[in-house]
Design an enzyme around this catalytic site. Structure first.
Site, PDB file in Angstrom:
ATOM      1  N   ASP A  60      57.852 -34.063  76.137  1.00 55.92           N
ATOM      2  CA  ASP A  60      59.072 -33.138  76.188  1.00 55.92           C
ATOM      3  C   ASP A  60      59.573 -33.136  77.378  1.00 55.92           C
ATOM      4  O   ASP A  60      60.393 -32.246  77.858  1.00 55.92           O
ATOM      5  CB  ASP A  60      59.011 -32.058  75.297  1.00 55.92           C
ATOM      6  CG  ASP A  60      59.167 -31.856  73.881  1.00 55.92           C
ATOM      7  OD1 ASP A  60      59.988 -32.311  73.375  1.00 55.92           O
ATOM      8  OD2 ASP A  60      58.324 -31.593  73.277  1.00 55.92           O
ATOM      9  N   GLU A  65      64.881 -27.715  81.530  1.00 53.83           N
ATOM     10  CA  GLU A  65      65.303 -26.555  81.666  1.00 53.83           C
ATOM     11  C   GLU A  65      64.322 -25.262  81.065  1.00 53.83           C
ATOM     12  O   GLU A  65      64.498 -24.325  81.516  1.00 53.83           O
ATOM     13  CB  GLU A  65      66.454 -26.503  80.396  1.00 53.83           C
ATOM     14  CG  GLU A  65      66.884 -24.803  80.181  1.00 53.83           C
ATOM     15  CD  GLU A  65      68.143 -24.820  79.467  1.00 53.83           C
ATOM     16  OE1 GLU A  65      68.110 -25.315  78.136  1.00 53.83           O
ATOM     17  OE2 GLU A  65      69.083 -24.217  79.745  1.00 53.83           O
ATOM     18  N   ASP A  66      63.386 -25.782  80.393  1.00 51.55           N
ATOM     19  CA  ASP A  66      62.558 -24.813  79.688  1.00 51.55           C
ATOM     20  C   ASP A  66      61.476 -24.283  80.682  1.00 51.55           C
ATOM     21  O   ASP A  66      60.801 -23.479  80.321  1.00 51.55           O
ATOM     22  CB  ASP A  66      61.972 -25.368  78.413  1.00 51.55           C
ATOM     23  CG  ASP A  66      62.916 -25.540  77.409  1.00 51.55           C
ATOM     24  OD1 ASP A  66      63.803 -24.702  77.007  1.00 51.55           O
ATOM     25  OD2 ASP A  66      62.888 -26.575  76.831  1.00 51.55           O
ATOM     26  N   ARG A  85      53.663 -28.198  76.063  1.00 51.73           N
ATOM     27  CA  ARG A  85      54.519 -28.231  77.285  1.00 51.73           C
ATOM     28  C   ARG A  85      54.279 -27.515  78.602  1.00 51.73           C
ATOM     29  O   ARG A  85      54.996 -27.731  79.516  1.00 51.73           O
ATOM     30  CB  ARG A  85      55.931 -27.609  76.567  1.00 51.73           C
ATOM     31  CG  ARG A  85      56.511 -28.256  75.526  1.00 51.73           C
ATOM     32  CD  ARG A  85      58.200 -28.433  75.285  1.00 51.73           C
ATOM     33  NE  ARG A  85      58.739 -28.734  76.367  1.00 51.73           N
ATOM     34  CZ  ARG A  85      59.957 -28.411  76.735  1.00 51.73           C
ATOM     35  NH1 ARG A  85      60.736 -27.841  75.865  1.00 51.73           N
ATOM     36  NH2 ARG A  85      60.553 -28.843  77.958  1.00 51.73           N
ATOM     37  N   ARG A 130      59.660 -19.213  70.784  1.00 48.91           N
ATOM     38  CA  ARG A 130      59.276 -19.965  72.197  1.00 48.91           C
ATOM     39  C   ARG A 130      59.047 -18.645  73.267  1.00 48.91           C
ATOM     40  O   ARG A 130      58.724 -18.992  74.347  1.00 48.91           O
ATOM     41  CB  ARG A 130      59.958 -21.017  72.656  1.00 48.91           C
ATOM     42  CG  ARG A 130      60.160 -22.022  71.692  1.00 48.91           C
ATOM     43  CD  ARG A 130      58.913 -22.936  71.879  1.00 48.91           C
ATOM     44  NE  ARG A 130      58.991 -23.943  70.705  1.00 48.91           N
ATOM     45  CZ  ARG A 130      59.296 -25.172  71.240  1.00 48.91           C
ATOM     46  NH1 ARG A 130      59.571 -25.414  72.425  1.00 48.91           N
ATOM     47  NH2 ARG A 130      59.333 -26.225  70.251  1.00 48.91           N
ATOM     48  N   HIS A 160      66.455 -22.240  70.315  1.00 42.89           N
ATOM     49  CA  HIS A 160      66.539 -21.381  71.536  1.00 42.89           C
ATOM     50  C   HIS A 160      67.838 -20.625  71.436  1.00 42.89           C
ATOM     51  O   HIS A 160      68.715 -21.074  70.763  1.00 42.89           O
ATOM     52  CB  HIS A 160      66.457 -22.286  72.802  1.00 42.89           C
ATOM     53  CG  HIS A 160      65.333 -22.805  73.004  1.00 42.89           C
ATOM     54  ND1 HIS A 160      65.120 -24.252  73.388  1.00 42.89           N
ATOM     55  CD2 HIS A 160      64.017 -22.303  73.219  1.00 42.89           C
ATOM     56  CE1 HIS A 160      63.943 -24.379  73.733  1.00 42.89           C
ATOM     57  NE2 HIS A 160      63.226 -23.313  73.859  1.00 42.89           N
ATOM     58  N   CYS A 247      69.433 -28.458  78.292  1.00 45.36           N
ATOM     59  CA  CYS A 247      68.125 -28.767  78.152  1.00 45.36           C
ATOM     60  C   CYS A 247      67.483 -29.738  79.403  1.00 45.36           C
ATOM     61  O   CYS A 247      66.314 -29.619  79.770  1.00 45.36           O
ATOM     62  CB  CYS A 247      67.386 -29.175  77.039  1.00 45.36           C
ATOM     63  SG  CYS A 247      68.471 -28.520  75.622  1.00 45.36           S
TER      64      CYS A 247
HETATM   65  C1  CIR Z   1      60.910 -28.652  72.254  1.00 47.68           C
HETATM   66  O1  CIR Z   1      60.852 -28.623  71.058  1.00 47.68           O
HETATM   67  O2  CIR Z   1      60.249 -28.035  72.911  1.00 47.68           O
HETATM   68  C2  CIR Z   1      61.754 -30.015  72.714  1.00 47.68           C
HETATM   69  N1  CIR Z   1      61.458 -30.865  71.549  1.00 47.68           N
HETATM   70  C3  CIR Z   1      63.202 -29.581  72.690  1.00 47.68           C
HETATM   71  C4  CIR Z   1      63.603 -28.707  73.839  1.00 47.68           C
HETATM   72  C5  CIR Z   1      64.837 -28.618  74.116  1.00 47.68           C
HETATM   73  N2  CIR Z   1      65.169 -27.617  75.096  1.00 47.68           N
HETATM   74  C6  CIR Z   1      66.232 -26.664  75.217  1.00 47.68           C
HETATM   75  O3  CIR Z   1      66.858 -26.643  74.544  1.00 47.68           O
HETATM   76  N3  CIR Z   1      66.080 -26.092  76.605  1.00 47.68           N
END
Ligand code: CIR
Length: 262
Positions: A60, A65-66, A85, A130, A160, A247
């Site tokens: 991922d 962004e995360d 992650r 999350r 999210h 993201c």
């Molecule tokens: C996840 O589930 O963490 C990733 N497959 C997708 C993350 C998407 N991130 C976001 O919307 N900020």
């Protein structure tokens, strides 16, 4: 100037985390092609691109962004809610340290940047699978000294907070009202997604323009009719990994004298 931290699509993207979607094969070449168009769109919007080192073993890792919440004064490195992650944050912290003082979310806090919606000096944190209250409290401790307010927001039905609502101006949001109560954000302009385009609430605001998935033409029409400047990008492959346009970058302002982006 405004810059965006980004990272190329991992060859292991097929093993990404999934919460609300069924797994479908992801065409890596198509995902990479779309990601390159996304980088072009960032540049079209006057944003410099700062690529992080590739992380081929972190499925991922394109969804940078995360991993961080960045304001002018400080970069907060998150502790992503999905354990798979967490290693993504190492290279992000190294890169952001070139630009800002760092703060770091620690256990038992969890926080994904995708849950943090910034509207001016207010930051709303979606309490999702999350991000938790401990993560929110730590973010508040880091940001309140600089005059930011950090508040909880409720969201349902999606991964999210920013799957359900994104800022599209100083006092405007784009939202899917089925997933979030927009009253909690206190903004005067709300554009609702077309009901046939539920996942269409994620737009990336850069220098007053909106980078927006090409897959949601009905909502795009609503944005255009309301006077927004929309830059469409194809985003269908990364959507299969539950990602959208916010993201894939961490956008922040930097003094022009800092390391040059490409
Ligand atoms: C996840 O589930 O963490 C990733 N497959 C997708 C993350 C998407 N991130 C976001 O919307 N900020």
């Amino acid at each position: 100037m405004v810059v965006a931290l980004t990272r190329e699509v991992s060859p292991t993207i097929d093993s990404c985390e999934l919460t609300h979607l069924q797994r479908e094969p992801i065409d890596l070449e198509a995902a990479r092609r779309q990601h390159r168009l996304y980088l072009e769109a960032l540049r079209t919007c006057g944003c410099g691109v700062l690529p992080l080192k590739p992380e081929p073993d972190l499925p991922d890792s394109v969804f940078v962004e995360d991993t961080a919440v960045v304001v002018d004064e400080v970069a907060v490195i998150t502790r992503p809610g999905a354990p798979s992650r967490r290693p993504e944050t190492v290279s992000v912290a190294e890169k952001l340290a070139e630009f800002k003082p760092l703060a770091k979310i620690e256990a038992p806090g969890i926080l994904d940047g995708g849950d943090v919606l910034r509207i001016g000096h207010r930051l709303f944190v979606g309490l999702s699978s999350r991000s938790n209250q401990a993560g929110l409290q730590q973010l508040r401790l880091f940001l309140e000294p600089y005059g930011y307010e950090v508040e909880a927001a409720t969201v349902t039905g999606c991964l999210h907070l920013k799957s359900a609502v994104t800022a599209i101006g100083r006092d405007a949001v784009l939202a899917n009202p089925a997933w979030v109560d927009v009253g909690q954000f206190g903004v005067s302009t709300v554009i609702a997604v077309d009901p046939a385009e539920g996942p269409g609430a994620n737009a990336l605001l850069v220098n007053s323009r909106l980078i927006y998935p090409a897959e949601f033409p009905l909502t795009r029409r609503r944005l255009l009719n309301a006077g927004f400047d929309v830059v469409p990008v194809p985003a269908s492959e990364l959507a299969k990994a539950e990602g959208a346009v916010t993201c894939c970058s961490v956008v922040f302002s930097t003094p022009t004298s800092s390391a040059p982006p490409i």
